[in-house]
Design a protein around this motif. Structure first.
Motif, PDB file in Angstrom:
ATOM      1  N   ALA A 374      -4.720   6.760 -12.562  1.00  8.83           N
ATOM      2  CA  ALA A 374      -6.268   6.413 -11.470  1.00  8.83           C
ATOM      3  C   ALA A 374      -5.689   5.679 -10.456  1.00  8.83           C
ATOM      4  O   ALA A 374      -5.892   5.732  -9.157  1.00  8.83           O
ATOM      5  CB  ALA A 374      -7.860   6.329 -12.089  1.00  8.83           C
ATOM      6  N   ILE A 375      -5.612   3.818 -11.056  1.00  8.42           N
ATOM      7  CA  ILE A 375      -5.495   2.986 -10.424  1.00  8.42           C
ATOM      8  C   ILE A 375      -4.439   2.580  -9.526  1.00  8.42           C
ATOM      9  O   ILE A 375      -4.778   2.657  -8.436  1.00  8.42           O
ATOM     10  CB  ILE A 375      -6.250   1.737 -10.926  1.00  8.42           C
ATOM     11  CG1 ILE A 375      -7.275   1.513 -11.331  1.00  8.42           C
ATOM     12  CG2 ILE A 375      -5.875   0.405 -10.294  1.00  8.42           C
ATOM     13  CD1 ILE A 375      -7.875   0.777 -12.543  1.00  8.42           C
ATOM     14  N   ASN A 376      -3.953   3.385 -10.463  1.00  7.82           N
ATOM     15  CA  ASN A 376      -1.839   2.929  -9.499  1.00  7.82           C
ATOM     16  C   ASN A 376      -1.919   4.139  -8.225  1.00  7.82           C
ATOM     17  O   ASN A 376      -1.507   4.398  -7.116  1.00  7.82           O
ATOM     18  CB  ASN A 376      -1.447   3.419 -10.658  1.00  7.82           C
ATOM     19  CG  ASN A 376       0.333   3.567  -9.805  1.00  7.82           C
ATOM     20  OD1 ASN A 376       1.220   2.919  -9.308  1.00  7.82           O
ATOM     21  ND2 ASN A 376       0.702   4.539 -10.182  1.00  7.82           N
ATOM     22  N   GLU A 382      -1.495   7.289  -2.918  1.00  7.87           N
ATOM     23  CA  GLU A 382      -1.623   8.984  -3.253  1.00  7.87           C
ATOM     24  C   GLU A 382      -2.684   9.853  -3.399  1.00  7.87           C
ATOM     25  O   GLU A 382      -2.356  10.743  -3.370  1.00  7.87           O
ATOM     26  CB  GLU A 382      -0.505   9.030  -4.934  1.00  7.87           C
ATOM     27  CG  GLU A 382       0.650   8.342  -4.684  1.00  7.87           C
ATOM     28  CD  GLU A 382       2.124   8.350  -5.489  1.00  7.87           C
ATOM     29  OE1 GLU A 382       1.319   9.477  -6.691  1.00  7.87           O
ATOM     30  OE2 GLU A 382       2.791   8.094  -5.989  1.00  7.87           O
ATOM     31  N   ALA A 383      -3.544   9.215  -3.711  1.00  9.51           N
ATOM     32  CA  ALA A 383      -4.675  10.408  -3.930  1.00  9.51           C
ATOM     33  C   ALA A 383      -6.373   8.745  -3.384  1.00  9.51           C
ATOM     34  O   ALA A 383      -5.712   7.242  -3.220  1.00  9.51           O
ATOM     35  CB  ALA A 383      -4.791  10.285  -5.262  1.00  9.51           C
ATOM     36  N   ASP A 384      -7.059   9.742  -2.928  1.00  6.93           N
ATOM     37  CA  ASP A 384      -8.329   8.487  -2.293  1.00  6.93           C
ATOM     38  C   ASP A 384      -9.284   8.781  -3.762  1.00  6.93           C
ATOM     39  O   ASP A 384     -10.693   9.355  -2.977  1.00  6.93           O
ATOM     40  CB  ASP A 384      -8.680   8.841  -1.173  1.00  6.93           C
ATOM     41  CG  ASP A 384      -9.616   7.795  -0.814  1.00  6.93           C
ATOM     42  OD1 ASP A 384      -9.445   7.047  -1.811  1.00  6.93           O
ATOM     43  OD2 ASP A 384      -9.994   8.131   0.268  1.00  6.93           O
ATOM     44  N   LEU A 385      -9.146   8.945  -4.896  1.00  7.85           N
ATOM     45  CA  LEU A 385     -10.368   8.756  -5.701  1.00  7.85           C
ATOM     46  C   LEU A 385     -11.484   7.607  -5.055  1.00  7.85           C
ATOM     47  O   LEU A 385     -12.677   8.287  -6.117  1.00  7.85           O
ATOM     48  CB  LEU A 385      -9.772   8.582  -7.226  1.00  7.85           C
ATOM     49  CG  LEU A 385      -8.192   9.000  -7.734  1.00  7.85           C
ATOM     50  CD1 LEU A 385      -7.431   8.520  -8.859  1.00  7.85           C
ATOM     51  CD2 LEU A 385      -8.995  10.664  -7.894  1.00  7.85           C
ATOM     52  N   VAL A 386     -11.376   6.913  -4.942  1.00  4.49           N
ATOM     53  CA  VAL A 386     -12.766   6.240  -4.687  1.00  4.49           C
ATOM     54  C   VAL A 386     -13.377   6.580  -3.520  1.00  4.49           C
ATOM     55  O   VAL A 386     -14.958   6.786  -4.076  1.00  4.49           O
ATOM     56  CB  VAL A 386     -12.337   4.635  -3.772  1.00  4.49           C
ATOM     57  CG1 VAL A 386     -13.624   4.137  -3.397  1.00  4.49           C
ATOM     58  CG2 VAL A 386     -11.148   3.763  -5.092  1.00  4.49           C
TER      59      VAL A 386
END
Length: 564
Positions: A374-376, A382-386
């Motif tokens: 997730a952090i990577n 590649e993604a904006d999980l935050v």
């Protein structure tokens, strides 16, 4: 009167514990529904005070428990076998580990495996660390593993070992009060013991209710991601109903055919999910990360074990660590009795090593794969999980937002929902078995299935009622209650250590010092006896020396006479 009612209902249990626990649970739920704001304000104030004023006690408590367990496993008591020296384990190591994982922390890993690392990555626990930096990533992994590694399993292992010893070695009932037998004696069968057991029953029910509530939200979020199912109370009630029905079916099937099969099956699927993320993600990065994260955890373990946010005083630790410990310890009677139930025949050393090390090792790998992935994804853009998880506060949907970045995302998300359902089912199933044991307290006879079914349904009703009546506010109120309820359980933890050590010294005096139950007068008699023996030996030595002296003088006189 309660005994007559129990006979009419076909129950085989302690009626005082059973009916009092059921009544108090009902009263609490009704009060929480009818006076939500008042209950919330009272427990929020108490919870806030505990976090700010006694957070250090929670931190010290868990660390002390861990040191004690490591010591007792390495001590001369480590070879003692739970159930007698001729007893052997009832379950294979694989089956044992599967049930340990499913009953203890499987649900938590599915819920927090992505959510916690990405949360700490976006908002580091220490304010001098820049958010979303390499240092923040290391800190996120270190703190996440601190929360779900050795310390969490310590909270489960201490009562589990105590239960296993007093049940399998001394033949006492499966009750929390049995742990205090060296301190309370036969009073564990009286009002004091029953009060302890009733508190344990309620704590278990509330802890499971919170977990079922959180699991329901995660399942609802997964279904919304898969099928656009709305996230509302009605859907969540239906989810709880389904989970409760599955748990009830497992209860009817029994421990070996129910929990054992579900646990082994589910742990296999969970491992497959982890391997899927490892293989289809940044494999080399994750393989390197597992090793580095292990080092990070080990290097941070001792400092974090004593860290109390003394200088920063940000309140972060109260919201995360203290709450985790308080919530986890309300689960400790449930998980402890369940682990004790499936661990007969193992030595103390095997028990502590297995319960502490195996799940912790798996946790390190799990968080390394999911958390670092997730952090990577966030760091590589590649993604904006935050934004999805932290900014929008969608903690239950963190796992599914994460899986959307992998191949076969729909299928994998569906499998993940299934895993979450089974994990929460086995937790509810295990809790039903344990609550029933707390009420029955007799190990020589099987209780009627209807009793375990009652507790399985009660767990679902508690969680469902809270969601239906108050939504997330009700769950928040219950979490605050658990934070408060956790305090006496921590005090009980210290009593467990003292009681277990006293029992070991009483039962195996040849392995330690003098039994701690020895009266002062008896101890004084022993000291006087030792003194008398020493004095006799001293007098004898003096007499011997004098006899030698007289013989020498006599011999000298004879020699002189002969010369004359």
């Amino acid at each position: 009167m309660l005994e007559r009612l129990a006979r009419r209902l076909g129950l085989r249990t302690d009626p005082v514990i059973f009916f009092t626990s059921a009544a108090l649970t009902f009263v609490f739920v009704v009060t929480a529904i009818g006076l939500t704001d008042q209950v919330d304000s009272v427990f929020r104030a108490a919870s806030d005070w505990l976090k700010s004023s006694l957070g250090w006690f929670y931190i010290l408590g868990v660390t002390t428990f861990l040191v004690f367990l490591l010591w007792i496993a390495l001590s001369r008591y480590g070879h003692i076998r739970l159930g007698g020296q001729e007893a052997r384990p009832e379950y294979s190591n694989r089956a044992w580990f599967g049930m340990l994982f499913a009953a203890g922390i499987g649900t938590i890993l599915m819920f927090w495996g992505v959510a916690e690392p990405i949360s700490h990555f976006a908002n580091p626990p220490q304010t001098d660390v820049e958010p979303e930096s390499v240092e923040a990533a290391q800190m996120a992994m270190g703190y996440s593993l601190y929360h779900f590694g050795l310390h969490t399993w310590t909270i489960f292992c201490l009562p589990a070992l105590s239960f296993a010893y007093f049940v399998h070695r001394r033949g006492l009932p499966y009750r929390v009060s049995s742990i205090l037998h060296p301190l309370l004696g036969e009073r564990i069968h009286g009002p004091v013991g029953r009060a302890i057991d009733i508190t344990a029953v309620m704590g278990t029910l509330f802890g499971v209710a919170v977990s079922i509530g959180l699991g329901t939200m995660q399942i609802n979020s997964g279904l919304a991601d898969l099928f656009d199912v709305p996230e509302n109370r009605l859907v969540q009630i239906l989810i709880i109903t389904v989970v409760t029905l599955i748990a009830t079916g497992s209860v009817v099937a029994g421990l070996d055919r129910g929990i054992k099969r579900l646990s082994n099956f589910n742990i296999s699927i969970a491992i497959a999910l982890m391997l899927f993320v490892l293989v289809t993600g940044s494999t080399l990065f994750l393989l390197r990360g597992v090793i580095e994260t292990t080092g990070t955890y080990l290097s941070w373990l001792v400092p974090l074990s004593f860290w109390n946010d003394t200088f920063g005083d940000t309140g972060w630790q109260g919201s995360w660590t203290v709450f985790y410990w308080a919530w986890t310890i309300t689960w400790s009677p449930f998980v402890g009795i369940f682990i004790a139930r499936i661990s007969k025949g193992r030595t103390i050393r095997e028990f502590v090593t297995g319960v502490l090390m195996l799940p912790t090792a798996f946790t390190v790998v799990w968080f390394s794969v999911f958390g670092l992935s997730a952090i990577n994804l966030q760091m590589e853009g590649e993604a904006d999980l935050v934004a999805e998880v932290v900014d929008q506060g969608d903690i239950p949907g963190a796992l599914f937002a994460f899986l959307n970045n992998f191949p076969l995302s729909t299928f994998v998300a569906a499998v993940s929902v299934f895993i979450v359902v089974i994990f929460f089912t086995t937790s509810s199933d295990s809790a039903s078995l344990v609550v029933d044991l707390l009420c029955v307290g007799k190990t020589e006879q099987a209780s009627p299935t209807r009793q375990r079914v009652f507790w399985a349904i009660t767990e679902g009703v508690v969680a469902g009622t809270l969601i239906a009546a108050t939504g997330t506010g009700g769950l928040t109120a219950l979490e605050q209650v658990i934070t408060v309820v956790g305090l006496p359980f921590f005090v009980l933890g210290f009593l467990m250590m003292f009681s277990l050590l006293r029992a070991l010294r009483q039962d195996f005096p040849q392995l330690g010092g003098p039994p701690p139950g020895m009266f002062r007068a008896e101890l004084a008699d022993r000291r006087r006896a030792v003194t008398r023996r020493a004095n006799r030996a001293r007098r004898k030595a003096v007499q011997v020396r004098r006899g030698i002296g007289r013989r020498e003088e006599t011999g000298a006189s004879e020699d002189d006479g002969g010369e004359r």
